[in-house]
Motif scaffolding. Structure first.
Motif, PDB file in Angstrom:
ATOM      1  N   SER A   8       0.855  -1.177   0.000  1.00 35.41           N
ATOM      2  CA  SER A   8       0.000   0.000   0.000  1.00 35.41           C
ATOM      3  C   SER A   8       0.889   1.225   0.000  1.00 35.41           C
ATOM      4  O   SER A   8       2.107   1.127   0.198  1.00 35.41           O
ATOM      5  CB  SER A   8      -0.931   0.021   1.231  1.00 35.41           C
ATOM      6  OG  SER A   8      -0.183   0.272   2.401  1.00 35.41           O
ATOM      7  N   GLY A   9       0.302   2.386  -0.235  1.00 35.54           N
ATOM      8  CA  GLY A   9       1.027   3.629  -0.085  1.00 35.54           C
ATOM      9  C   GLY A   9       1.022   4.060   1.369  1.00 35.54           C
ATOM     10  O   GLY A   9       0.547   3.340   2.260  1.00 35.54           O
ATOM     11  N   TRP A  10       1.543   5.256   1.643  1.00 33.07           N
ATOM     12  CA  TRP A  10       1.668   5.721   3.015  1.00 33.07           C
ATOM     13  C   TRP A  10       0.309   5.937   3.663  1.00 33.07           C
ATOM     14  O   TRP A  10       0.164   5.854   4.886  1.00 33.07           O
ATOM     15  CB  TRP A  10       2.487   7.008   3.040  1.00 33.07           C
ATOM     16  CG  TRP A  10       2.861   7.454   4.415  1.00 33.07           C
ATOM     17  CD1 TRP A  10       2.465   8.601   5.042  1.00 33.07           C
ATOM     18  CD2 TRP A  10       3.717   6.782   5.350  1.00 33.07           C
ATOM     19  NE1 TRP A  10       3.017   8.683   6.304  1.00 33.07           N
ATOM     20  CE2 TRP A  10       3.790   7.574   6.514  1.00 33.07           C
ATOM     21  CE3 TRP A  10       4.437   5.582   5.307  1.00 33.07           C
ATOM     22  CZ2 TRP A  10       4.546   7.208   7.624  1.00 33.07           C
ATOM     23  CZ3 TRP A  10       5.180   5.214   6.419  1.00 33.07           C
ATOM     24  CH2 TRP A  10       5.228   6.026   7.556  1.00 33.07           C
ATOM     25  N   SER A  53       2.343   4.033  -6.459  1.00 30.42           N
ATOM     26  CA  SER A  53       3.463   3.082  -6.431  1.00 30.42           C
ATOM     27  C   SER A  53       2.980   1.641  -6.325  1.00 30.42           C
ATOM     28  O   SER A  53       3.711   0.762  -5.873  1.00 30.42           O
ATOM     29  CB  SER A  53       4.393   3.398  -5.250  1.00 30.42           C
ATOM     30  OG  SER A  53       3.731   3.194  -4.013  1.00 30.42           O
ATOM     31  N   LEU A  54       1.738   1.405  -6.751  1.00 32.83           N
ATOM     32  CA  LEU A  54       1.149   0.069  -6.653  1.00 32.83           C
ATOM     33  C   LEU A  54       0.921  -0.530  -8.030  1.00 32.83           C
ATOM     34  O   LEU A  54       0.555   0.164  -8.981  1.00 32.83           O
ATOM     35  CB  LEU A  54      -0.180   0.129  -5.907  1.00 32.83           C
ATOM     36  CG  LEU A  54      -0.167   0.726  -4.498  1.00 32.83           C
ATOM     37  CD1 LEU A  54      -1.563   0.675  -3.894  1.00 32.83           C
ATOM     38  CD2 LEU A  54       0.838   0.014  -3.610  1.00 32.83           C
ATOM     39  N   LEU A  55       1.130  -1.840  -8.118  1.00 29.52           N
ATOM     40  CA  LEU A  55       0.869  -2.593  -9.348  1.00 29.52           C
ATOM     41  C   LEU A  55       0.308  -3.938  -8.934  1.00 29.52           C
ATOM     42  O   LEU A  55       0.879  -4.627  -8.080  1.00 29.52           O
ATOM     43  CB  LEU A  55       2.163  -2.777 -10.148  1.00 29.52           C
ATOM     44  CG  LEU A  55       2.059  -3.563 -11.459  1.00 29.52           C
ATOM     45  CD1 LEU A  55       1.173  -2.831 -12.463  1.00 29.52           C
ATOM     46  CD2 LEU A  55       3.450  -3.775 -12.053  1.00 29.52           C
ATOM     47  N   ASN A  56      -0.826  -4.326  -9.549  1.00 31.19           N
ATOM     48  CA  ASN A  56      -1.428  -5.595  -9.143  1.00 31.19           C
ATOM     49  C   ASN A  56      -0.609  -6.782  -9.657  1.00 31.19           C
ATOM     50  O   ASN A  56       0.410  -6.614 -10.333  1.00 31.19           O
ATOM     51  CB  ASN A  56      -2.895  -5.679  -9.609  1.00 31.19           C
ATOM     52  CG  ASN A  56      -3.021  -5.593 -11.129  1.00 31.19           C
ATOM     53  OD1 ASN A  56      -2.111  -5.975 -11.860  1.00 31.19           O
ATOM     54  ND2 ASN A  56      -4.152  -5.089 -11.598  1.00 31.19           N
ATOM     55  N   ASN A  57      -1.056  -7.993  -9.358  1.00 30.99           N
ATOM     56  CA  ASN A  57      -0.227  -9.173  -9.606  1.00 30.99           C
ATOM     57  C   ASN A  57      -0.158  -9.597 -11.060  1.00 30.99           C
ATOM     58  O   ASN A  57       0.397 -10.653 -11.366  1.00 30.99           O
ATOM     59  CB  ASN A  57      -0.679 -10.354  -8.732  1.00 30.99           C
ATOM     60  CG  ASN A  57      -2.126 -10.754  -8.992  1.00 30.99           C
ATOM     61  OD1 ASN A  57      -2.718 -10.357  -9.987  1.00 30.99           O
ATOM     62  ND2 ASN A  57      -2.685 -11.529  -8.087  1.00 30.99           N
TER      63      ASN A  57
END
Length: 452
Positions: A8-10, A53-57
């Motif tokens: 996750s982000g902050w 800054s997230l990318l799924n699987n």
């Protein structure tokens, strides 16, 4: 082999399961790009707040925290060459005692150089110096074809300006040449002024900002009526030796980072509510009895007060929080901020932290956030009614020709994003050229419909 983990982000929302890899050498990073045709995204310290800054699987998140070597420093020019995983904290620990400071810093020193450039961070000196990209001599960028390209304002200039503020979507920044700022002491000469309301705050910014390198205001966003917009304004410059106390002059460049406490557990849901935050804000505002106060303080208390508490984001509970940050053009700032503050008050969703800054002209990045005007950042707990509030705030900002900062966002809609960032099509032309198969993507890019 990449391992699956929750990221996750902050702000701790949203959370996604992603395959992650943690290369320790740039050659390994390059081979991962060349051998794997799936989507990838570089992630530094994870201090962006939302889903940038997230990318799924379906792809692989490349953690760059081990690519953190400082490679060379030229004391004649102040240029540091370092890998993109180096954190600002590490630069400060090494170079403040030698008489150097980072040229631009956000409110945390835990961001990496790569992340700082991916969103062209701004700080308390934007009205004077602009964003961090103005101090970057060049970068090394790993692109989708596996090649490393040297980019600067003069070499591969279009790609450079698409990358600084490009949210990691043009490639992976592997190396940065950054010009540091010379300082004589590890202290800041600070002046704090109390503003009774928003009119007073704007007048104090206007009067005093030309005299200082740094300026920012803490604003009580829950004050209403005649106190709407009451604030503490903080101005400062790097202290000269003759401004230090006798004790401080004994070691003028001594730098001991603050680390006062940690928050080892999540606070109960709802402990930060309208009533508790209003009480805290009233107490905080009353603490400074003098309208005009001067002091010489350390670097960390002035620039990084929240870094003194490890994992301070846990104070919002397991549900997390959203940081909404917008910028409004100068001619819209006063009325727009009054409207935004009123909307937050009416929603009943308390903002524990509210920061107001004045910005200079836009920077060169094609997706740059700043513009000449005022920027307001609000930390809002995730509670019922949050999405409705954010939709209203986004509409207000768009109507007043402002922008929302992508490093903080998790809720902006594609059509609103396109209205706010008119250079998107120009940016997409660069993206299509260097990443025609859209190898570099993120949950945020997919939500906003950013595709070549």
């Amino acid at each position: 082999m990449p391992k699956k983990t929750l990221l996750s982000g902050w702000g701790r929302h949203p959370t996604v399961e992603s395959r992650v890899s943690r290369p320790e050498k740039r050659v390994t990073l390059q081979s991962l790009i060349e051998q794997n045709g799936a989507p990838v995204l570089a992630r530094g310290a994870g201090r962006s707040y939302g889903d940038a800054s997230l990318l799924n699987n379906e792809g692989t998140t490349l953690l760059t925290d081990r690519l953190d070597r400082m490679l060379a420093f030229d004391p004649d020019t102040g240029v540091l060459r370092a890998e993109a995983g180096v954190r600002l904290r590490e630069i400060l620990e090494v170079f403040v005692p030698q008489g150097w400071f980072v040229p631009v810093t956000p409110g945390t020193k835990e961001v990496t150089l790569g992340g700082a450039l991916a969103f062209d961070i701004h700080g308390k000196n934007h009205h004077r110096d602009g964003g961090i990209s103005n101090f970057v001599h060049e970068i090394e960028l790993l692109t989708a074809d596996g090649k490393i390209r040297t980019c600067s304002p003069d070499q591969n200039g279009k790609l450079f300006w698409a990358t600084v503020s490009g949210a990691g979507l043009t490639g992976i920044i592997t190396e940065v040449a950054l010009e540091l700022r010379p300082i004589e002491t590890a202290y800041v000469a600070e002046r704090t002024l109390k503003a009774d309301d928003l009119d007073d705050a704007f007048a104090l910014f206007e009067e005093h900002e030309p005299d200082y390198l740094y300026s920012v205001a803490w604003i009580d966003c829950l004050a209403s009526g005649g106190s709407l917009g009451r604030s503490h304004l903080m101005f400062g410059h790097h202290a000269e030796p003759n401004e230090l106390s006798a004790k401080q002059r004994q070691d003028p460049l001594g730098y001991e980072p603050d680390h006062l406490a940690s928050l080892p557990f999540d606070l109960p849901e709802g402990i930060l509510n309208e009533h508790t935050v209003k009480a805290f804000n009233k107490l905080y505002y009353a603490r400074q009895r003098k309208r005009d106060k001067r002091a010489v303080v350390g670097i960390d208390p002035f620039f990084y007060p929240l870094d003194a508490i490890s994992d301070w984001n846990r104070m919002y509970g397991e549900s997390g929080f959203v940081q909404f940050q917008c910028v409004l053009p100068m001619e819209e700032s006063y009325d727009g901020l009054k409207e935004i503050l009123a909307e937050v008050q009416e929603s009943g969703l308390a903002s524990f932290l509210a920061v107001l800054k004045r910005m200079g002209p836009p920077d060169g990045g094609l997706l740059t956030f700043p513009m000449r005007g005022y920027t307001l950042a609000l930390d809002i707990p995730r509670r019922e009614g949050l999405e409705d509030l954010l939709r209203d705030l986004h509409e207000t900002v768009a109507r007043r020709e402002g922008r929302v900062y992508l490093a903080k966002d998790a809720y902006l809609r594609p059509e609103t994003f396109r209205d706010m960032y008119p250079a998107l099509e120009e940016w997409l032309e660069v993206k299509r050229r260097v990443d025609p198969k859209n190898r570099f993507t993120s949950a945020q890019a997919q939500r906003l419909g950013i595709e070549p």
